[in-house]
Design a protein around this motif. Structure first.
Motif, PDB file in Angstrom:
ATOM      1  N   ILE A  91       0.992  -0.818   0.111  1.00  0.00           N
ATOM      2  CA  ILE A  91       0.252  -0.304  -0.301  1.00  0.00           C
ATOM      3  C   ILE A  91       0.640   1.447   0.004  1.00  0.00           C
ATOM      4  N   ALA A  92       0.517   2.296  -0.438  1.00  0.00           N
ATOM      5  CA  ALA A  92       1.410   3.446  -1.407  1.00  0.00           C
ATOM      6  C   ALA A  92      -0.030   4.557  -1.338  1.00  0.00           C
ATOM      7  N   THR A  93       0.884   5.506  -1.174  1.00  0.00           N
ATOM      8  CA  THR A  93       0.460   6.953  -1.490  1.00  0.00           C
ATOM      9  C   THR A  93       0.438   7.948  -2.454  1.00  0.00           C
ATOM     10  N   LYS A  94       1.609   7.091  -3.054  1.00  0.00           N
ATOM     11  CA  LYS A  94       1.821   7.438  -4.723  1.00  0.00           C
ATOM     12  C   LYS A  94       2.980   6.795  -5.437  1.00  0.00           C
ATOM     13  N   ILE A  95       2.435   6.591  -6.359  1.00  0.00           N
ATOM     14  CA  ILE A  95       3.453   6.011  -7.723  1.00  0.00           C
ATOM     15  C   ILE A  95       4.088   6.680  -8.402  1.00  0.00           C
ATOM     16  N   ASP A  96       4.816   6.489  -9.182  1.00  0.00           N
ATOM     17  CA  ASP A  96       5.718   7.679 -10.194  1.00  0.00           C
ATOM     18  C   ASP A  96       6.461   7.002 -10.773  1.00  0.00           C
ATOM     19  N   TYR A  97       6.178   6.322 -12.529  1.00  0.00           N
ATOM     20  CA  TYR A  97       7.113   5.172 -13.270  1.00  0.00           C
ATOM     21  C   TYR A  97       7.885   6.188 -13.332  1.00  0.00           C
ATOM     22  N   GLU A  98       8.511   7.025 -12.916  1.00  0.00           N
ATOM     23  CA  GLU A  98      10.054   7.147 -13.321  1.00  0.00           C
ATOM     24  C   GLU A  98      10.534   7.133 -12.115  1.00  0.00           C
ATOM     25  N   THR A 118      -1.128   0.986  -8.857  1.00  0.00           N
ATOM     26  CA  THR A 118      -2.536   1.930  -8.516  1.00  0.00           C
ATOM     27  C   THR A 118      -3.160   1.032  -8.246  1.00  0.00           C
ATOM     28  N   VAL A 121      -3.040  -1.875  -5.235  1.00  0.00           N
ATOM     29  CA  VAL A 121      -3.079  -0.680  -3.990  1.00  0.00           C
ATOM     30  C   VAL A 121      -5.101  -0.915  -3.989  1.00  0.00           C
ATOM     31  N   ILE A 122      -5.395  -0.474  -4.337  1.00  0.00           N
ATOM     32  CA  ILE A 122      -7.311  -0.570  -4.729  1.00  0.00           C
ATOM     33  C   ILE A 122      -7.628  -1.521  -3.943  1.00  0.00           C
ATOM     34  N   ILE A 125      -6.625  -2.774  -0.414  1.00  0.00           N
ATOM     35  CA  ILE A 125      -7.400  -1.505   0.316  1.00  0.00           C
ATOM     36  C   ILE A 125      -9.032  -2.080   0.245  1.00  0.00           C
ATOM     37  N   SER A 146       5.574   6.039   9.443  1.00  0.00           N
ATOM     38  CA  SER A 146       4.871   6.122   8.203  1.00  0.00           C
ATOM     39  C   SER A 146       3.703   6.426   8.218  1.00  0.00           C
ATOM     40  N   GLN A 147       2.582   7.228   7.449  1.00  0.00           N
ATOM     41  CA  GLN A 147       1.379   7.420   6.851  1.00  0.00           C
ATOM     42  C   GLN A 147       0.945   5.959   6.864  1.00  0.00           C
ATOM     43  N   THR A 151      -1.966   4.103   8.770  1.00  0.00           N
ATOM     44  CA  THR A 151      -3.571   3.777   8.080  1.00  0.00           C
ATOM     45  C   THR A 151      -3.574   2.367   8.365  1.00  0.00           C
TER      46      THR A 151
END
Lengths: 212, 127
Positions: A91-98, A118, A121-122, A125, A146-147, A151
């Motif tokens: 589970i992550a709050t951000k995903i950057d392909y870079e 992405t 992650v959904i 949850i 970490s949040q 969470t």
């Protein structure tokens, strides 16, 4: 709401709403904490040497879909539990392909991986509500405050799902199980190395005590 | 330029969970950092992550999120008092920080300290 009430009542009085199926134990946590490595360890220990859950890798979001192994019979010190093990995407709050480009992927593959991550992650949850017990796998070499960690654990508490924290990667020099104990003092915590199998028996024992 | 937008609790308390999350995410997608009085419910936090993942694209990479919350009181009397206040006026205690991942690189949190690390790349690219 009704489903939650049913789940809660079924946990208190098993079999109230029909025959209880095997309990589901989920592995949750941030990416790269070692969930799949632990899942593979459990599969090898209880389903046979050649059984694995999935591929573990240093690249984040290697697991992008829910993976399940059914009918695991775990026996420890006379206690026995049967369960389905569910390995979930991190589970992550951000995903950057870079970020994936740093792992020698081309742009197209990296973008596809980010898109799948992405969705993963959904999916992870959404599966929270199906769990009877969760092992939260944390990397003991990183800051536990970490949040995402807060969470996940807060959600499990809100859903009355029993939680066991596996402080993983204790074989690494920077490992600090005490910092995880300080961050989450109200939960059982077992320091392990899923990679080497260190202290894995204590994890099994704690798990059998928790879910019985 | 870095924009911080303060959201007092009374601005969101009457909204449904979905509308609350949509409002917060809408602000973050405008490249602003939200400082919200109080905190979301744990289930709202996961819904926020779900909605964020649904919105991830080339420009929007996700969010950084952090909640700061006072250490729970150990005295039973104070705990009951706090629970009653929470029941009557909502969970106004603490502070929630939500920002776009293109601007906030990392929020480092230790029990009593928060460090907000920003991307220079993200800031330089903004008007």
């Amino acid at each position: 709401m009704m489903n939650r009430l049913k789940t809660l009542l079924n946990k208190i009085i098993p079999g109230l709403f029909g025959k209880r199926k095997h309990m589901k134990i989920g592995l949750y946590g941030p990416p790269n904490a070692g969930k799949t490595t632990l899942a593979n360890r459990i599969c090898r220990d209880w389903l046979g040497e050649d059984v694995v859950m999935g591929t573990a890798s240093e690249i984040p979001h290697e697991t992008r879909e829910i993976q399940m192994k059914e009918n695991i019979h775990l026996k420890k010190k006379g206690k026995e539990i049967t369960f389905n093990l569910i390995d979930t995407p991190g589970i992550a709050t951000k995903i950057d392909y870079e970020e994936f480009l740093k792992h020698k992927m081309n742009k197209k593959v990296a973008k596809e991986r980010a898109k799948e991550a992405t969705k993963g992650v959904i999916e992870a949850i959404k599966w929270l509500d199906n769990m009877d017990c969760v092992v939260v796998v944390l990397d003991s070499t990183t800051n536990p405050y970490s949040q995402v960690n807060i969470t996940i654990i807060g959600n499990l508490a809100a859903r009355n799902i029993p939680v066991l924290i596996a402080a993983n990667k204790t074989d690494l020099k920077k490992a600090n199980v005490k910092s995880i104990e300080a961050a989450f003092p109200q939960y059982p915590i077992v320091g392990i190395s899923a990679e080497l199998g260190t202290n894995i028996d204590e994890l099994y024992e704690t798990l059998t005590k928790l879910v019985r | 330029m870095l924009t911080l937008q303060f959201i007092p609790f009374n601005e969101i308390e009457s909204l449904s969970s979905e509308r609350r999350i949509a409002k917060l995410l809408g602000i973050v997608k405008k490249n602003k950092i939200v400082l919200m009085q109080g905190r979301l419910k744990p289930t709202e936090e996961t819904t926020l992550i779900e909605r964020t993942m649904e919105e991830v694209n080339k420009e929007f990479k996700g969010i950084e999120l952090c909640t700061v919350y006072p250490t729970p009181e150990k005295k039973v009397g104070t705990q009951i008092k706090q629970a009653m206040v929470k029941f009557l006026v909502g969970d106004r205690e603490g502070l929630t920080i939500i920002g776009p991942a293109t601007i906030i690189k990392e929020i480092k949190r230790n029990p009593d300290k928060i460090e907000l690390l920003t991307h220079t790349r993200g800031l330089l690219g903004r008007k």
